[in-house]
Write a protein that holds these residues in place. Structure first.
Motif, PDB file in Angstrom:
ATOM      1  N   SER A 153       0.843  -1.203   0.000  1.00 52.09           N
ATOM      2  CA  SER A 153       0.000   0.000   0.000  1.00 52.09           C
ATOM      3  C   SER A 153       0.868   1.240   0.000  1.00 52.09           C
ATOM      4  O   SER A 153       1.815   1.339   0.797  1.00 52.09           O
ATOM      5  CB  SER A 153      -0.902   0.014   1.241  1.00 52.09           C
ATOM      6  OG  SER A 153      -1.587   1.244   1.344  1.00 52.09           O
ATOM      7  N   ASN A 154       0.531   2.191  -0.893  1.00 49.30           N
ATOM      8  CA  ASN A 154       1.331   3.418  -0.932  1.00 49.30           C
ATOM      9  C   ASN A 154       1.033   4.350   0.236  1.00 49.30           C
ATOM     10  O   ASN A 154       1.622   5.427   0.349  1.00 49.30           O
ATOM     11  CB  ASN A 154       1.126   4.159  -2.261  1.00 49.30           C
ATOM     12  CG  ASN A 154      -0.330   4.493  -2.516  1.00 49.30           C
ATOM     13  OD1 ASN A 154      -1.168   4.452  -1.624  1.00 49.30           O
ATOM     14  ND2 ASN A 154      -0.631   4.825  -3.771  1.00 49.30           N
ATOM     15  N   SER A 155       0.108   3.934   1.108  1.00 49.05           N
ATOM     16  CA  SER A 155      -0.149   4.717   2.322  1.00 49.05           C
ATOM     17  C   SER A 155       0.889   4.425   3.408  1.00 49.05           C
ATOM     18  O   SER A 155       0.983   5.156   4.397  1.00 49.05           O
ATOM     19  CB  SER A 155      -1.551   4.404   2.869  1.00 49.05           C
ATOM     20  OG  SER A 155      -1.658   3.046   3.244  1.00 49.05           O
ATOM     21  N   VAL A 156       1.664   3.355   3.224  1.00 50.71           N
ATOM     22  CA  VAL A 156       2.735   3.041   4.175  1.00 50.71           C
ATOM     23  C   VAL A 156       3.837   4.076   4.015  1.00 50.71           C
ATOM     24  O   VAL A 156       4.337   4.288   2.902  1.00 50.71           O
ATOM     25  CB  VAL A 156       3.296   1.624   3.934  1.00 50.71           C
ATOM     26  CG1 VAL A 156       4.478   1.350   4.867  1.00 50.71           C
ATOM     27  CG2 VAL A 156       2.211   0.577   4.124  1.00 50.71           C
ATOM     28  N   PRO A 157       4.235   4.745   5.093  1.00 50.18           N
ATOM     29  CA  PRO A 157       5.250   5.801   4.968  1.00 50.18           C
ATOM     30  C   PRO A 157       6.624   5.238   4.656  1.00 50.18           C
ATOM     31  O   PRO A 157       6.944   4.097   4.998  1.00 50.18           O
ATOM     32  CB  PRO A 157       5.232   6.456   6.359  1.00 50.18           C
ATOM     33  CG  PRO A 157       4.774   5.370   7.284  1.00 50.18           C
ATOM     34  CD  PRO A 157       3.786   4.557   6.479  1.00 50.18           C
ATOM     35  N   GLU A 158       7.433   6.048   3.965  1.00 45.47           N
ATOM     36  CA  GLU A 158       8.813   5.683   3.682  1.00 45.47           C
ATOM     37  C   GLU A 158       9.750   6.635   4.414  1.00 45.47           C
ATOM     38  O   GLU A 158       9.370   7.758   4.761  1.00 45.47           O
ATOM     39  CB  GLU A 158       9.095   5.737   2.185  1.00 45.47           C
ATOM     40  CG  GLU A 158       8.430   4.641   1.388  1.00 45.47           C
ATOM     41  CD  GLU A 158       9.009   4.522  -0.009  1.00 45.47           C
ATOM     42  OE1 GLU A 158       9.925   3.713  -0.201  1.00 45.47           O
ATOM     43  OE2 GLU A 158       8.552   5.277  -0.889  1.00 45.47           O
ATOM     44  N   ILE A 159      10.965   6.191   4.636  1.00 42.54           N
ATOM     45  CA  ILE A 159      11.976   7.018   5.290  1.00 42.54           C
ATOM     46  C   ILE A 159      12.845   7.647   4.202  1.00 42.54           C
ATOM     47  O   ILE A 159      13.443   6.943   3.385  1.00 42.54           O
ATOM     48  CB  ILE A 159      12.842   6.178   6.254  1.00 42.54           C
ATOM     49  CG1 ILE A 159      11.969   5.535   7.324  1.00 42.54           C
ATOM     50  CG2 ILE A 159      13.924   7.051   6.901  1.00 42.54           C
ATOM     51  CD1 ILE A 159      12.701   4.563   8.226  1.00 42.54           C
ATOM     52  N   SER A 160      12.917   8.960   4.194  1.00 43.59           N
ATOM     53  CA  SER A 160      13.663   9.659   3.145  1.00 43.59           C
ATOM     54  C   SER A 160      15.172   9.542   3.368  1.00 43.59           C
ATOM     55  O   SER A 160      15.641   9.272   4.478  1.00 43.59           O
ATOM     56  CB  SER A 160      13.258  11.135   3.111  1.00 43.59           C
ATOM     57  OG  SER A 160      13.689  11.790   4.295  1.00 43.59           O
ATOM     58  N   THR A 161      15.936   9.813   2.317  1.00 47.55           N
ATOM     59  CA  THR A 161      17.392   9.746   2.401  1.00 47.55           C
ATOM     60  C   THR A 161      17.973  10.786   3.358  1.00 47.55           C
ATOM     61  O   THR A 161      18.869  10.466   4.148  1.00 47.55           O
ATOM     62  CB  THR A 161      18.014   9.906   1.003  1.00 47.55           C
ATOM     63  OG1 THR A 161      17.535   8.863   0.147  1.00 47.55           O
ATOM     64  CG2 THR A 161      19.532   9.819   1.079  1.00 47.55           C
ATOM     65  N   PRO A 162      17.503  12.056   3.343  1.00 52.09           N
ATOM     66  CA  PRO A 162      18.026  13.016   4.320  1.00 52.09           C
ATOM     67  C   PRO A 162      17.801  12.574   5.769  1.00 52.09           C
ATOM     68  O   PRO A 162      18.678  12.760   6.619  1.00 52.09           O
ATOM     69  CB  PRO A 162      17.238  14.303   4.004  1.00 52.09           C
ATOM     70  CG  PRO A 162      16.883  14.176   2.562  1.00 52.09           C
ATOM     71  CD  PRO A 162      16.610  12.723   2.358  1.00 52.09           C
TER      72      PRO A 162
END
Length: 335
Positions: free
Chosen positions: A280-289
């Motif tokens: 699900s694209n509602s699952v958050p991702e952790i950004s590179t910064p």
């Protein structure tokens, strides 16, 4: 997606080969004990080269890919310090003469680069073909993090390494070194020297570290080019860094804890990415910064905490950490 031309690959690999050749020439032409001043100068040089490359790459490819490069470089540099712990253990276990230690290290770096290039190509192919490999890599990093934390007060048993044991069974080994030779003759019988076994041990350790470090850096970036250059520039300065900090490694008592936290964090990042893409694209991702910030903070905290700990407790000694329990537990004095 990062577009890298064939010419860019050729120029990059040419630069790395040139720097490796420089290391090989220094290691083979003039065997000598590397002093602090020489080690410091070369360490600064390799770090400066890595930073300069990152700045140029940032200007050409943009801030996003530039941030990924620096995050990947810091991850690989921190893992390479753990590499140094094991190299120190190998040098001590086999009593490698100081004038031949930089030759052994250069061999280890070349072999590590070759192995990691193979694993990078394999990892990139698997990630492109099967998105669930992000889950596999994430779980692998979580397992590695847990094992490293569990055995943080232990050192790997080099003599118990399967590759080293196999080499000892296959080849007769002399008791003494014969200069920088790998093979010698005693009583008319051809034998390998302890230096040969040292190189075998270094190769086995390089393989294990490649299995851990490649999934870790793919957690920061999916671009094979960035993975390759981050690994290459982190490894190139390893020889000089060994002679610069080998006397200080014992003070980094919390490094294994910090590395286990970083590996666990990147493992979670990979699993979240898999969930975001496949579930699900509602699952958050952790950004590179954010990843870069977490890695820098963890390394800073464990370094400062280690120095404070060893200043107050002079008997405290750092351990490389192990992925499995050693045959012999560390003594109370070592804890």
């Amino acid at each position: 997606m990062l577009e890298v031309t064939g010419l860019a690959w050729i120029v990059t690999i040419g630069l790395i080969v040139l720097l490796l050749a420089l290391d090989l020439i220094l290691a083979s032409v003039r065997p000598h004990r590397v002093g602090f001043r020489e080690a410091a100068a070369w360490s600064v040089f390799y770090i400066a080269v890595a930073i300069a490359f990152g700045i140029v790459f940032w200007m050409i490819a943009g801030a996003e890919f530039g941030t990924e490069y620096f995050a990947g470089y810091i991850v690989e540099k921190s893992l390479s310090v753990d590499n140094l712990f094991v190299f120190v253990i190998i040098m001590t276990t086999f009593a490698v003469p100081e004038k031949h230690q930089h030759k052994v290290l250069t061999f280890g770096i070349v072999l590590a680069l070759i192995m990691r290039a193979i694993f990078i190509a394999l990892g990139a192919t698997l990630l492109n073909l099967f998105s669930f490999m992000f889950l596999v890599f994430g779980l692998l990093l979580l397992f590695t993090a847990v094992q490293l934390f569990r055995h943080r007060d232990e050192d790997p048993d080099v003599e118990d390494n399967a590759v080293v044991k196999g080499a000892r069974r296959l080849f007769p080994v002399s008791d003494e070194y014969d200069g920088g030779k790998l093979v010698t003759r005693l009583g008319g019988k051809r034998m390998v020297t302890p230096l040969f076994i040292v190189l075998v041990a270094i190769g086995g350790i390089d393989l294990l570290f490649a299995l851990d470090s490649i999934p870790a850096v793919f957690g920061v970036t999916e671009e094979p080019y960035i993975v390759f250059v981050a690994n290459a520039f982190a490894l190139l300065g390893l020889r000089a860094l060994f002679f610069l900090v080998k006397g200080l490694l014992d003070r980094l008592v919390y490094l294994s804890v910090g590395l286990s936290l970083i590996l666990a964090f990147i493992g979670v990042k990979l699993i979240l990415h898999w969930l975001h893409v496949d579930i699900s694209n509602s699952v958050p991702e952790i950004s590179t910064p954010v990843s870069l910030g977490v890695i820098v903070v963890v390394l800073t905290v464990v370094t400062v905490a280690s120095l404070i700990k060893t200043r107050g407790d002079t008997s405290a000694r750092a351990h490389a950490g192990s992925l499995r329990a050693s045959r012999k537990a560390p003594s109370e004095q070592d804890r």
